[in-house]
Design an enzyme around this catalytic site. Sequence first.
Site, mmCIF file in Angstrom:
data_model
loop_
_atom_site.group_PDB
_atom_site.id
_atom_site.type_symbol
_atom_site.label_atom_id
_atom_site.label_comp_id
_atom_site.label_asym_id
_atom_site.label_seq_id
_atom_site.Cartn_x
_atom_site.Cartn_y
_atom_site.Cartn_z
ATOM 1 N N ASP A 74 -5.229 -8.679 1.806
ATOM 2 C CA ASP A 74 -5.272 -7.419 2.552
ATOM 3 C C ASP A 74 -3.931 -6.714 2.364
ATOM 4 O O ASP A 74 -2.997 -6.900 3.146
ATOM 5 C CB ASP A 74 -5.543 -7.693 4.032
ATOM 6 C CG ASP A 74 -5.826 -6.421 4.824
ATOM 7 O OD1 ASP A 74 -5.672 -5.328 4.244
ATOM 8 O OD2 ASP A 74 -6.183 -6.520 5.999
ATOM 9 N N HIS B 211 -10.923 1.189 4.785
ATOM 10 C CA HIS B 211 -9.886 0.336 4.214
ATOM 11 C C HIS B 211 -10.553 -0.657 3.264
ATOM 12 O O HIS B 211 -11.692 -1.085 3.494
ATOM 13 C CB HIS B 211 -9.155 -0.394 5.346
ATOM 14 C CG HIS B 211 -8.082 -1.316 4.871
ATOM 15 N ND1 HIS B 211 -7.019 -0.893 4.100
ATOM 16 C CD2 HIS B 211 -7.904 -2.659 5.051
ATOM 17 C CE1 HIS B 211 -6.236 -1.919 3.839
ATOM 18 N NE2 HIS B 211 -6.756 -3.005 4.394
ATOM 19 N N CYS C 215 -5.196 0.912 -1.220
ATOM 20 C CA CYS C 215 -5.752 -0.410 -0.922
ATOM 21 C C CYS C 215 -6.896 -0.751 -1.884
ATOM 22 O O CYS C 215 -7.098 -1.912 -2.237
ATOM 23 C CB CYS C 215 -6.215 -0.482 0.534
ATOM 24 S SG CYS C 215 -7.233 0.902 1.057
ATOM 25 N N ASN D 243 0.861 -1.197 0.000
ATOM 26 C CA ASN D 243 0.000 0.000 0.000
ATOM 27 C C ASN D 243 0.888 1.234 0.000
ATOM 28 O O ASN D 243 1.750 1.394 0.861
ATOM 29 C CB ASN D 243 -0.900 -0.017 1.240
ATOM 30 C CG ASN D 243 -2.011 1.016 1.156
ATOM 31 O OD1 ASN D 243 -1.877 2.038 0.487
ATOM 32 N ND2 ASN D 243 -3.102 0.751 1.832
#
Length: 1132
Positions: free
Chosen positions: A486, A469, A227, A222
């Site tokens: 993630d 997020h 993201c 990131n």
Amino acid sequence: MDQLGSDMLVDPEFDEKNDVVNISPDDAMEDVEAEPEPRADDFAAMIKKHMPELPDQETEAEVINTWEIKGWRTLGRREQGPVFECAGHPWRILFFPFGNNVDFASFYLEQGFEDKKVPEDWYACVQFMLVLWNPNDPTMLVQHQATHRFTADEGDWGFTRFAELRKLYASQWEDRNRPMVENESCNVTAYVRVLKDPTGVLWHNFVNYDSKKETGMVGLKNQGATCYLNSLLQSLYFTTAFRKAVYQIPTENEAERTNSAYALQRLFYLLQSSPLAVPTNELTASFGWDSKQIFEQQDVQELSRVLMDKLDEKMKGTEAEGALEKMFVGKMKTYIRCINVDYESSRLEDFWDIQLNVSGNKNLDDSFKDYIQVETMDGENKYFAEGFGLQDAKKGVLFESFPQVLHLQLKRFEYDFNRDAMMKVNDRYEFPEVWDASPYLSEQADRSEPYIYHLHGVLVHSGDLNAGHYYAFLKPEKDGHFYKFDDDRVTRATPREALEENFGGDYTPQVNGNNPQGQRNPYTRAWSAKRSMSAYMLVYIRASRLDSILMADKIVEPPPHLPLKYAEERAILEKKRKEREEAHLFMEIQVGSEENFRAYQGFDIVPWKSDDSPALPKSYRIRRTTTVAEFTKVVADDLKVEADMLRPWVMVNRQNGTVRPDVPITYPDMSVEEASNKYGNKTANFRLWMEKADGRDDEGNALFKGKSVEVRNAQTNRPLMLFLKHFDVDAQTLYGVGNFYAAYQDRVCDLSPAILKMMSWPSGTNFKLYEEIKQNMIEPMKPKATLAGSEIQDGDIITVQKTVSEKETQQITATGGYADAKEFYDYLLNRINVEFVPKFLSDPEEETFSLALSKKMTYDQLCAKVGERLSIDPTHLRFTTVNASGRAKTTIKYNVGSTLGTILQPSTYHYTGNMMQKPDALFYEVLDMSLKELESRKMVRVTWLPEGLSKEEIYELMIPRNGVIQDVLDSLQKKANISDELMPKVKLYEAHSNKFFKYLPTDYSILSIGEFFTLYADCFPEDDSQKKISVFHFDKEPSKAHGIPFQFPIKEGEVFKDTKVRLSEFTNIKGKQFEKIKFALVGRPHYSKPEFVEDDDILFNLIGSRDEYVLGLDHVNKARNNWNKSDSIFIR
């Protein structure tokens, strides 16, 4: 420190257990329920009440073990209970009888493997409870529970402050007449439940977690707020057919970082081959993004569409052409079908994704039913059917086909009219793992292949509109597991984590009823009963095409040039790394030669710091221990001469800022480092001049020019190495010619033979000589002065030019040239390359170009040069300075006294300053009139309303400063092409803050128009009514005015229902748009409470003599700014 047990060290001054649960005994013993506490020896009841099974977790094994502690006060500082097994793992209780550096008994559960025999990568996920109880009275107990992932590094977990020692030893425990630790004895029971861990990351702390090792996949780093980009890229990467299509784009001849297709190929290749998380910096740089886009979350749907369009364009004409349409494009039909006549209008459209409403729908099927819902067009909203007139009709959407890969965008963000803000919709919204799309197809659709879809990806947003997020759950293989992507971490996920936990809605109540407020949003830090995480994009793949899309049995290889180029780059980086490590062993040496001197036009001998010039001296990276002779050989090989034909001179920095040769290096065996220390200037680079010999003597020795100079009176005389430049008056150039030698006591006129020979000029040619002392000091040389008297020394520069007549001088200066070397030097000193950029790029005829100009040239000379370049009248040019970000800064006004230097670099005392201004760029624009005439005019912006309020056109009119409103109207007629018949009806009025102010008479001075007023030109229908009312628009509150205000005639005795009809015709607002408007009278001030008008009211009577009242139209402001909406996303 004391050695206790295996390899555990206990410092009496330190808390051995740092990462443990500390629980207050008061909290632990507080009665939270009315029902009686179970006995400690009723193990089933204890488990039922204090250690119920965790939701969504499956038990692998469960064991209860009791350790009878005897002789409490005689025990050591640290004790371990007997080993017992659970799920095949050894366990025991770790006990600190006198506390682990606290006044509390400390109990922990620990793995029971023998010293240093813990299996590699061993772990166990455990829910456990420790209960301390009196064996003589099992109702006396203390219990604590915890969960933990036991590993080799974290092999014990528990409670440092389990129970206060003072209370344990007291003669009475709470309300009992006996102590807890009675006769130095007590029991401690361990309830151990080992849980299954299908994902492998239950309660993982992710220290040293390796995504590649655990899952075979890697994440994306990131950059700040990328993201959302990472989740989309991972989704596309694991759509294997998409990856293959991207690899098929030919980029071997366009392998540049600015090529977005190539950058995406590199990213996919690294995701396929890298052992670590992959950065996206190269990809975003190829998009043309800067920190604004990187640190600002964008709309994923918009990004997806822009990326698809860009890639589709790149695939045209390649083997991948049409691959994206085949994969992602479906077809839908929008139709309008008349009810009473046989008429239908329809249009077949492609779609790349579908936006579905979440609000008001419970699941995916509800959203699709809502999407294809049929709307009836009747009443004032009837449909005009060609040949049949206005008709009642049905309007709707039907799907003709769905794509192989179906992208569904869930509208999780909507505008809330009550809050007047965009809000996230956190309602529960369900979607299945297998879904049938066939109910939403038209009757004519091809159903030869089932439209059953399998869920491939769930892209999730956690948080709210302002903070959040993005991450993704993807199923890379047809019959495989879901994985959570993630950012840089990839973990296996359960179907529940991928689906149900992202439905949104309320949190599931916990078993023990705790936490009634829900959970804390990790981004807003606020408690909420609603889940903060919810799906915002779903990826479904058609079941019959799963094999061809996911390509499970095939390895998708990247194009060969990708790994080759990446390996080359890695080798270069490795080389640079090695160079950095060995930097102390090497030094940089710059070498100037006659070739550099001859190619150079400028000050000094060569440009030591130029970026890209053939005159730039070559730089060598040489080991410090290399001898001067060895280095000279290296340079000789480059210059293709023999080494003894070169003689190195040390270049030094003179006090006047020039860099000139000083002395030759006469010790060839010394190292270059020693030479630098002995002769150099202690600068970062050691600089040398390589003098080249003219030839060889009879004995074969190198013959340098200095040997041929006749030196009389050697005590006060010596040869000097000088440099000659030539100012070519005809070509207007000043380049180096070469170096030559002269005697120190020679007169300047004695240099003539050598100069004529070097220039190949015939004898008798008249010329002038100048000495280039420094940039701003060019002095003519006196013929009869000696070189010694002129203070000439080694390395000095002499410039020669032919003498020109006065007539020739006039001819040269008339064309903008220079007849004198000193003047040309002044031009070089003030020379600057200026980039001229069209201010308005929409004009295809205007181009970006650069000109070499002098900072001393006047404004008129600047216009003449640019006008000549563009072949336009120079008086019709206007320039604007450019700020550091490349945008227009300040418009340059005509000033006969200004120069290019003052325009590009204003004085620091100038009111505009030179802060954040580019010193070598200007915007230009071509005007319709001369700049002087333009500056004598005033710009008047008028909004022309040719069709009521339904259409508005903005015009910027340049009116003479002494002009009046009639001049504005005349200019508007020409610009807007208003007919002569209509023009008498056109009137101009002023408005302020979206409220009507006044009509302007034709003789009204334009200088009297207020700076913050808006001008409107209307041609509303004529009306003979004597009374008029001002009308404005507002959104819920009169203080929130918007839209175009106007004046409207009102009629005596007319009911408001009829007034509305006239208003609709007057404004040209009709149909549903007009029906949504509510009407109210608003008094002054305008923020007073509105009085809404009913259809049977008579507006004339309501107003009466209250002239301060205005009519307000209450409706939504469609021009309202988009909340939290950044600039449109783009890919270069």
